[in-house]
Design a protein around this motif. Sequence first.
Motif, PDB file in Angstrom:
ATOM      1  N   ALA A 164       4.603   1.046   0.048  1.00  0.00           N
ATOM      2  CA  ALA A 164       3.981  -0.031   0.822  1.00  0.00           C
ATOM      3  C   ALA A 164       4.951  -0.684   1.806  1.00  0.00           C
ATOM      4  CB  ALA A 164       3.405  -1.087  -0.121  1.00  0.00           C
ATOM      5  N   ALA A 165       6.226  -0.770   1.441  1.00  0.00           N
ATOM      6  CA  ALA A 165       7.214  -1.430   2.313  1.00  0.00           C
ATOM      7  C   ALA A 165       7.377  -0.711   3.635  1.00  0.00           C
ATOM      8  CB  ALA A 165       8.548  -1.530   1.589  1.00  0.00           C
ATOM      9  N   MET A 166       7.099   0.598   3.665  1.00  0.00           N
ATOM     10  CA  MET A 166       7.239   1.366   4.898  1.00  0.00           C
ATOM     11  C   MET A 166       6.221   0.933   5.950  1.00  0.00           C
ATOM     12  SD  MET A 166       7.890   5.220   3.389  1.00  0.00           S
ATOM     13  CE  MET A 166       8.689   5.860   4.865  1.00  0.00           C
ATOM     14  N   PHE A 167       5.157   0.288   5.515  1.00  0.00           N
ATOM     15  CA  PHE A 167       4.099  -0.151   6.421  1.00  0.00           C
ATOM     16  C   PHE A 167       4.197  -1.649   6.729  1.00  0.00           C
ATOM     17  CE2 PHE A 167       2.700   3.687   4.400  1.00  0.00           C
ATOM     18  CZ  PHE A 167       2.032   4.384   5.401  1.00  0.00           C
ATOM     19  N   MET A 168       5.224  -2.291   6.203  1.00  0.00           N
ATOM     20  CA  MET A 168       5.412  -3.719   6.440  1.00  0.00           C
ATOM     21  C   MET A 168       6.228  -3.940   7.708  1.00  0.00           C
ATOM     22  SD  MET A 168       6.009  -5.135   2.543  1.00  0.00           S
ATOM     23  CE  MET A 168       4.698  -4.971   1.336  1.00  0.00           C
ATOM     24  N   LYS A 169       6.425  -5.192   8.079  1.00  0.00           N
ATOM     25  CA  LYS A 169       7.072  -5.520   9.348  1.00  0.00           C
ATOM     26  C   LYS A 169       8.485  -4.939   9.411  1.00  0.00           C
ATOM     27  CE  LYS A 169       9.410  -9.911   8.591  1.00  0.00           C
ATOM     28  NZ  LYS A 169       9.635 -11.242   9.157  1.00  0.00           N
ATOM     29  N   PRO A 170       8.966  -4.603  10.604  1.00  0.00           N
ATOM     30  CA  PRO A 170      10.325  -4.072  10.757  1.00  0.00           C
ATOM     31  C   PRO A 170      11.365  -4.999  10.127  1.00  0.00           C
ATOM     32  CG  PRO A 170       9.112  -3.760  12.790  1.00  0.00           C
ATOM     33  CD  PRO A 170       8.245  -4.599  11.900  1.00  0.00           C
TER      34      PRO A 170
END
Length: 273
Positions: free
Chosen positions: A116-122
Amino acid sequence: MPRKRKLLAQLSTLQSNSSFPPFDALETLNTTPDGDSSPKSSKYFAIEKRSSSQLEADFFNQPCISLAKSFLGQILVRKLPDGRELWGRIVETEAYLGGEDEASHSKGGKQTQRNAAMFMKPGTLYVYQIYGIYFCVNVSSQGEGAAVLLRSLEPLQGLDAMRELRSASRKGPPKLLKDWQLCNGPSKLCQAFGIDKAFDQRDLTQDAAIWMAPGHDPPGEQDVVATTRIGIGNRGEWAQKPLRFYLRGNKFVSVIDKKTEREMAAMGHFSCS
């Protein structure tokens, strides 16, 4: 001794002007038999210690390949629960481009609880476990499901603490690790910096225990080697794409690609040593 007192005074001044908490200057000194004093860790220590600012959201908000290259020369900072700070200069990264990338955990645009973190904000940390034992840390970038793997660091500060953390994670009899062995691999750097699954989905721009600081004199394109990624298996054309980046000539890099370096030298990118 006058030189040592002068260096201590300079460090004291830097600490008083820095946003970071005080650090025992004596821990960083190594007095030679002739009375000379020099940084105990990397040659970059005295310079990087002056970098007290923190990289902000705008820095992380760039395309994956660009971010992977931009990370080189920047400083990863980890504040331990006891207040000690660990500093490491990023010298090797890998870019994972998201849905189209067959080697990415987010290939095909698949989003799970794990990635999920890969799709979170930069600037968001993506920490995953391999072999049920070791951890790897990535940082999200622009692009759906895109992230950069931090592969290797050059230790700058807190080397004794890094050795303690590495030793606590190792099986068998204790072994004194050389400086270059502390963080020369993605799982090694996670051990040395005490990074585990608890750091997944943390924001590098807001977290109090881990952040990035700007490095001194970022490398130029001629200093960066672009080559294939490590350990991604049979991923077709994606296994051959030059999406791993490292600082040429830096002994803290995990794997050197001599063939690519010779080819770059032949093309005039840099002189081959």
